[in-house]
Scaffold this active site. Structure first.
Site, short mmCIF file in Angstrom:
data_model
loop_
_atom_site.label_atom_id
_atom_site.label_comp_id
_atom_site.label_asym_id
_atom_site.label_seq_id
_atom_site.Cartn_x
_atom_site.Cartn_y
_atom_site.Cartn_z
NE ARG A 15 -2.61 -1.81 3.10
CZ ARG A 15 -3.04 -1.85 4.36
NH1 ARG A 15 -3.93 -0.98 4.80
NH2 ARG A 15 -2.55 -2.76 5.20
NE ARG A 332 29.07 24.02 -1.94
CZ ARG A 332 29.82 23.94 -3.04
NH1 ARG A 332 30.05 25.03 -3.77
NH2 ARG A 332 30.34 22.79 -3.41
#
Ligand code: UD1
Ligand code: CA
Length: 454
Positions: A15, A332
């Site tokens: 599902r 970063r």
């Protein structure tokens, strides 16, 4: 007492409508199976086995770091059959704990409570009372309120279907008894499955008492079968995590608009978090920090008195005391800001250290650089660190002033207190204390006329 935890995780999870095995779907950035394993690992003297089946190689492949034994259930013939696959790992004197890989939010406290009900004469069963128990096995009790058996929804008669006490599937019992019962399981039921739940009736026949306990909240024992349930439990998890942060002294502008996908190695006092902030991995946040809206902070260290303005990304970076970052800044990996550094809008910093009091306030890229103290980097400055193949370093020494729209072609060093004229493209080192610039002379063409339409 030695515990053997058996986590059932062989079900297909159709599902979910996913190529990914169900237990690899995430809540709070961590797979369902990891949630269960991490909770179970908190128990003392515990060995964990995961019964896998569907997409099992993928599950094993993605979670090699889990300290568990892997047991294959080639065909999914029911929960009892799944536990049978682990039989050779069970010693008579072990306490066996059965958990489900798709029930991620079960608490350690609930398990510990359950385990106190295991003895030579009693089996511990976790049950849950639900307004709508559809789909759950029902706990059938006799007139003395003693549990006598569990009937599956599909096998339950009309009266049994009215019972609101459901089986969570989670139980614990002594190894010796369990092995005996497992060997006698049959599959004579509507689903032709070997039901683990049938051991309850056998235990009762053997004179055992079934001792039940319940979790504090039904959310703890909710299993995930589809993506609606996945998102529901994600919110349950997040709201609790947000509440814990507030208990620790963090101000949240809206606990419903915060996502924590990891842990905090440090949390100071008087941290303020605006809406839509995401914390990922391990973060350390010191006191008096303000985090603006729509900010992502991942595996980073934020020191005291820092202000992060909205829409910033701080990824594997260090922000030193008193620094100010953003709005719209991107730090970063290996960006390291010392004290009182200012990083402004549309500035990207990668693998670079910036010393005390330096400023990169507008529209710049700083990569593979070492920047000294008191440096001012003008708008639009770019360190050209990459020739397409290799990366090179830029060094800017203390007190340098880089004029706007400057390109620094690395490898290059700008000396102490040097000044670089705006619009320069530097390919050689700039001397300290001097003005360096590369610039075409400005001219005005006196005879020039604007073209006109023919
Ligand atoms: C099971 C219980 C039911 C309980 C419900 C709670 C049985 C017979 N029924 O029903 O009483 O109310 O859980 O959610 O135990 N699994 C395997 N191998 C298998 C079958 C299942 O590993 O062959 C695993 C699944 O991956 C899942 C768990 O066991 O994690 C439960 O299986 P599921 O099919 O969801 O059981 P239910 O029919 O919901
Ligand atoms: Ca289920």
């Amino acid at each position: 007492m030695s515990i053997k935890t058996i986590i059932l995780a062989a079900g297909q999870g159709s599902r979910m409508r996913s190529k990914l095995p169900k237990v690899l779907h995430h809540i709070a950035g961590k797979s369902l199976l990891e949630h269960v394993c991490h909770t179970s690992l908190q128990l003392k003297d515990n060995t964990i086995f995961v019964v896998y089946g569907h997409g099992g190689e993928q599950v094993k492949g993605q979670l090699p770091m889990l300290k568990v034994g892997w047991i294959k259930q080639a065909e999914q013939l029911g929960t009892g059959h799944a536990v049978q696959q682990a039989e050779s790992e069970i010693n008579d004197e072990d306490t066996v704990l059965i958990l489900y890989g798709d029930v991620p939010l079960l608490k350690q406290k609930t398990i510990e409570n359950l385990l106190t009900n295991v003895s030579e004469t009693s089996l511990a069963l976790l049950t849950v009372t639900l307004e709508d128990p559809t789909g759950y096995g029902r706990i059938v009790r006799n007139e003395n309120q003693h549990v006598i058996k569990i009937v599956e929804q599909k096998d339950a008669n009309f009266e049994e279907q009215k019972i609101c006490e459901g089986n969570t599937g989670i139980l614990a019992t002594q190894g010796k008894n369990l092995k005996n019962w497992l060997s006698r399981l049959g599959n004579n039921n509507t689903q032709n499955e070997y039901y683990l739940t049938d051991v309850i009736e056998m235990a009762v026949a053997d004179g055992m008492e079934i001792k039940t306990s319940q979790p504090d909240s039904a959310d703890e024992v909710l299993g995930i079968n589809n993506r609606q349930q996945l998102s529901y439990l994600e919110r349950v998890y997040q709201l609790e995590a947000a509440n814990n942060l507030m208990v620790e002294g963090v101000t949240l502008r809206d606990p419903n608009r915060l996502d924590i996908r990891g842990t905090f190695t440090k949390l100071g006092e008087d941290i303020e978090v605006d809406v839509n902030v995401i914390f990922e991995g391990d973060n350390s946040i010191s006191s008096n920090v303000i985090i603006g809206a729509n900010t992502l902070i991942r595996n980073s260290v934020i020191e005291e008195n820092v202000e992060i303005l909205p829409n910033s990304i701080i990824d594997n970076a260090v922000v030193g005391k008193g620094s100010r970052v953003g709005p719209f800044a991107r730090l970063r990996p290996q960006a390291e800001l010392a004290e009182d550094v200012h990083i402004g809008n549309f500035v990207e910093i990668k693998k670079s250290s910036i010393a005390m009091g330096s400023k990169v306030n507008h529209l710049s890229y700083i990569g593979d650089s070492i920047i000294g103290a008191g440096v001012n980097i003008g708008a639009g400055t770019i360190t050209c660190n990459y020739d397409g193949i290799n990366k090179f370093q830029t060094v800017i020494e203390d007190g340098a002033f880089i004029g706007s729209n400057t390109q620094l072609v690395a490898p290059i060093t700008v000396g102490k207190n040097a000044t670089i004229g705006a619009g320069s493209t530097l390919t050689k080192n700039a001397e300290e204390n001097k003005l360096t610039l590369t610039r075409a002379k400005q001219t005005t063409i006196q005879s020039w006329q604007r073209p006109t339409k023919n």
